[in-house]
Design a protein around this motif. Structure first.
Motif, short mmCIF file in Angstrom:
data_model
loop_
_atom_site.label_atom_id
_atom_site.label_comp_id
_atom_site.label_asym_id
_atom_site.label_seq_id
_atom_site.Cartn_x
_atom_site.Cartn_y
_atom_site.Cartn_z
N TRP A 112 0.56 -1.55 0.22
CA TRP A 112 0.12 0.29 -0.33
C TRP A 112 0.98 1.65 0.44
CZ3 TRP A 112 -4.32 0.61 -1.71
CH2 TRP A 112 -5.79 -0.57 -1.49
N GLY A 113 1.99 1.19 0.83
CA GLY A 113 3.06 2.46 0.87
C GLY A 113 3.64 2.50 -0.88
N ARG A 114 3.51 1.75 -1.91
CA ARG A 114 3.86 1.71 -3.17
C ARG A 114 2.29 3.27 -3.79
NH1 ARG A 114 7.44 -3.39 -4.71
NH2 ARG A 114 8.76 -3.47 -3.05
N VAL A 115 1.02 2.45 -3.24
CA VAL A 115 -0.26 3.08 -3.74
C VAL A 115 -0.56 4.70 -3.48
CG1 VAL A 115 -2.27 3.01 -3.97
CG2 VAL A 115 -1.16 0.87 -3.99
N ASP A 116 -0.26 5.03 -2.17
CA ASP A 116 -1.15 6.37 -1.34
C ASP A 116 -0.35 6.37 -0.16
OD1 ASP A 116 -2.44 4.72 0.62
OD2 ASP A 116 -4.13 5.24 -0.61
N GLY A 117 -0.50 7.62 0.27
CA GLY A 117 0.41 7.98 1.55
C GLY A 117 -0.92 7.64 3.08
N TYR A 118 -1.88 7.29 2.60
CA TYR A 118 -2.85 6.65 3.96
C TYR A 118 -2.26 5.21 4.63
CZ TYR A 118 -5.71 9.53 1.03
OH TYR A 118 -7.11 10.89 0.60
N THR A 119 -2.52 5.79 5.75
CA THR A 119 -2.51 4.64 6.76
C THR A 119 -3.57 3.01 6.53
OG1 THR A 119 -3.53 5.44 8.56
CG2 THR A 119 -1.19 5.48 8.28
N HIS A 120 -3.09 1.64 6.11
CA HIS A 120 -3.48 0.97 5.86
C HIS A 120 -3.90 -0.30 6.44
CE1 HIS A 120 -5.19 1.71 1.95
NE2 HIS A 120 -4.14 2.64 1.71
N ALA A 121 -2.62 0.06 8.02
CA ALA A 121 -2.91 -1.16 9.15
C ALA A 121 -2.33 -0.40 10.11
CB ALA A 121 -1.69 -2.68 7.95
N LEU A 140 -13.96 5.60 -0.70
CA LEU A 140 -13.85 4.41 -1.28
C LEU A 140 -12.26 4.66 -1.33
CD1 LEU A 140 -17.18 5.15 -3.05
CD2 LEU A 140 -16.30 3.36 -0.80
N THR A 141 -11.84 3.23 -1.64
CA THR A 141 -10.76 2.82 -2.22
C THR A 141 -10.71 2.43 -3.73
OG1 THR A 141 -10.72 1.20 -0.19
CG2 THR A 141 -8.70 0.85 -2.17
N GLY A 142 -11.96 2.45 -3.99
CA GLY A 142 -11.97 2.22 -6.04
C GLY A 142 -10.94 1.59 -6.21
N LYS A 143 -11.08 1.59 -7.72
CA LYS A 143 -10.83 0.08 -8.68
C LYS A 143 -9.51 0.12 -8.81
CE LYS A 143 -15.11 -2.03 -10.49
NZ LYS A 143 -16.02 -2.86 -11.65
N ALA A 144 -9.05 0.87 -9.44
CA ALA A 144 -7.64 1.84 -9.55
C ALA A 144 -6.49 1.45 -8.91
CB ALA A 144 -7.63 3.28 -10.40
N ARG A 145 -6.40 1.70 -7.22
CA ARG A 145 -6.63 1.70 -6.51
C ARG A 145 -6.08 0.58 -6.18
NH1 ARG A 145 -6.24 4.75 -1.50
NH2 ARG A 145 -8.45 5.23 -1.50
N LEU A 146 -6.71 -0.26 -5.34
CA LEU A 146 -7.06 -1.74 -5.51
C LEU A 146 -6.08 -2.43 -6.41
CD1 LEU A 146 -7.79 -3.76 -4.03
CD2 LEU A 146 -9.63 -4.40 -4.96
N GLN A 147 -6.29 -2.32 -8.26
CA GLN A 147 -5.68 -3.20 -8.93
C GLN A 147 -3.86 -2.88 -8.59
OE1 GLN A 147 -6.34 -5.14 -10.80
NE2 GLN A 147 -4.48 -5.23 -11.15
N GLN A 201 -0.63 -5.07 -7.96
CA GLN A 201 0.02 -5.03 -8.78
C GLN A 201 1.22 -4.97 -7.68
OE1 GLN A 201 0.14 -6.03 -12.07
NE2 GLN A 201 2.49 -6.55 -11.22
N ALA A 202 1.40 -4.16 -6.67
CA ALA A 202 2.63 -4.14 -6.27
C ALA A 202 3.23 -5.20 -4.55
CB ALA A 202 2.27 -2.89 -5.10
N TYR A 203 1.98 -6.10 -4.41
CA TYR A 203 1.90 -6.92 -4.16
C TYR A 203 2.92 -8.10 -4.99
CZ TYR A 203 0.67 -9.50 1.02
OH TYR A 203 0.48 -10.25 1.95
N GLU A 204 2.96 -7.83 -5.12
CA GLU A 204 3.67 -9.52 -7.28
C GLU A 204 5.16 -9.25 -6.24
OE1 GLU A 204 2.45 -11.62 -9.27
OE2 GLU A 204 0.30 -11.35 -8.69
N TYR A 205 5.22 -8.15 -6.04
CA TYR A 205 7.12 -8.34 -5.04
C TYR A 205 7.59 -9.04 -4.21
CZ TYR A 205 11.07 -6.50 -3.10
OH TYR A 205 12.45 -6.66 -2.41
N PHE A 206 6.07 -10.13 -3.47
CA PHE A 206 6.07 -10.92 -2.87
C PHE A 206 5.99 -12.11 -2.96
CE2 PHE A 206 5.42 -6.43 -0.67
CZ PHE A 206 7.20 -6.05 -0.05
#
Length: 290
Positions: A167-176, A234-241, A245-250
């Motif tokens: 999530w850190g690669r997507v936006d600057g919000y806290t997600h956990a 709302l999270t939105g489809k683009a940010r979720l996608q 995609q960023a999680y693919e790194y792991f």
């Protein structure tokens, strides 16, 4: 972590409660990790030679730990405490027809019981939902009789590191949530007046065929993002996608996706000394039930 309105990692207690209220009926089907950690925590009671008269299960959820405590301590009163009413009601349904745990809908940071009401406090994966750990431990110390036992599990800083990094690669919000280090947990116990604290940790890694499976599990147990720094829209489809995609790194060599949990276990003993004066206006424990 004391209450600081400017801290984006401060937890919104109302949001936390609503998440668990809504997940009461789906929790057991998704709480694989919670059951496993609870089992490992309860195994540690094998080393404790005491027969408590009253045990509080703090953050009881649907009552799996409370039910185990009923079987382990056959003469003890087992009382679950949970912030979510629906969870507390599930706990009351545990056990046999002749003996069930009681449960109270209450905040563990403000226990509605008289001081020195319990011989033992057990808490499985609840403390990470508390904003001010030293204050919560002080509340626990008040609830325990002299030489009573606190035994708990919680999450450490590496928990969900893959999710947070993605999530850190997507936006600057806290997600956990931001989880407390094991050493700071020990310091908080001492600050609250507990003696002989023992704290250790282990890493448990769950794997998923797809990242959406992890998100479904978190939603199914009610572990939503309750930080004040979260995106309130709302999270939105683009940010979720973008997150997926960023999680693919792991992604692992076998194609699965890891979710790391740093599990912190601890126990400590209440002081041997009685306080000189007890606070007033507490509810007697026998009258506290849904």
């Amino acid at each position: 972590m004391p209450s600081d309105p400017s801290n984006p990692y401060l937890l919104d207690k109302r949001k936390t409660r609503l998440g668990f209220e809504r997940a009461a009926n789906t929790y057991d089907a998704n709480a694989v990790l919670q059951r496993e950690v609870g089992s490992r925590l309860l195994e540690r009671l094998d080393l404790i030679k005491m027969q408590p008269a009253t045990v509080l299960d703090l953050g009881c959820g649907t009552g799996a730990v409370s039910e185990h405590l009923l079987k382990r301590y056959k003469k003890a009163r087992i009382i679950g405490i949970d912030l979510a009413l629906n969870m507390a009601q599930k706990t009351c349904q545990r056990g046999g027809w002749f003996r069930k745990p009681r449960a109270v809908c209450a905040d563990a940071a403000r226990l509605p019981f008289q001081p020195q009401c319990a011989d033992m406090l057990v808490s499985n994966l609840m403390l990470q939902w508390c904003n001010d750990l030293p204050a919560v431990f002080s509340e626990f110390a008040q609830a325990l009789k002299p030489e009573g036992l606190l035994m708990f599990s919680t999450f450490g800083p590496d928990t969900l590191k893959e999710l947070r990094a993605s999530w850190g690669r997507v936006d600057g919000y806290t997600h956990a949530s931001r989880f407390t280090d094991m050493h700071d947990v020990g310091d908080a116990l001492l600050q609250a007046g507990f003696r002989d604290p023992v704290v250790d940790m282990e890493i448990i890694t769950l794997t998923y065929a797809d990242v959406r499976g992890l998100l479904r599990d978190l939603k199914g147990i009610g572990a939503n993002n309750a930080t004040y720094g979260r995106n309130h829209g709302l999270t939105g489809k683009a940010r979720l996608q973008a997150f997926l995609q960023a999680y693919e790194y792991f992604r692992l060599e076998d194609g699965h996706y890891p979710a790391t949990y740093e599990v912190v276990y601890g126990h400590a003993w209440a002081s041997k000394l009685l306080p000189s004066k007890l606070p007033e206006k507490f509810i007697p424990i026998m009258r506290s039930q849904p």
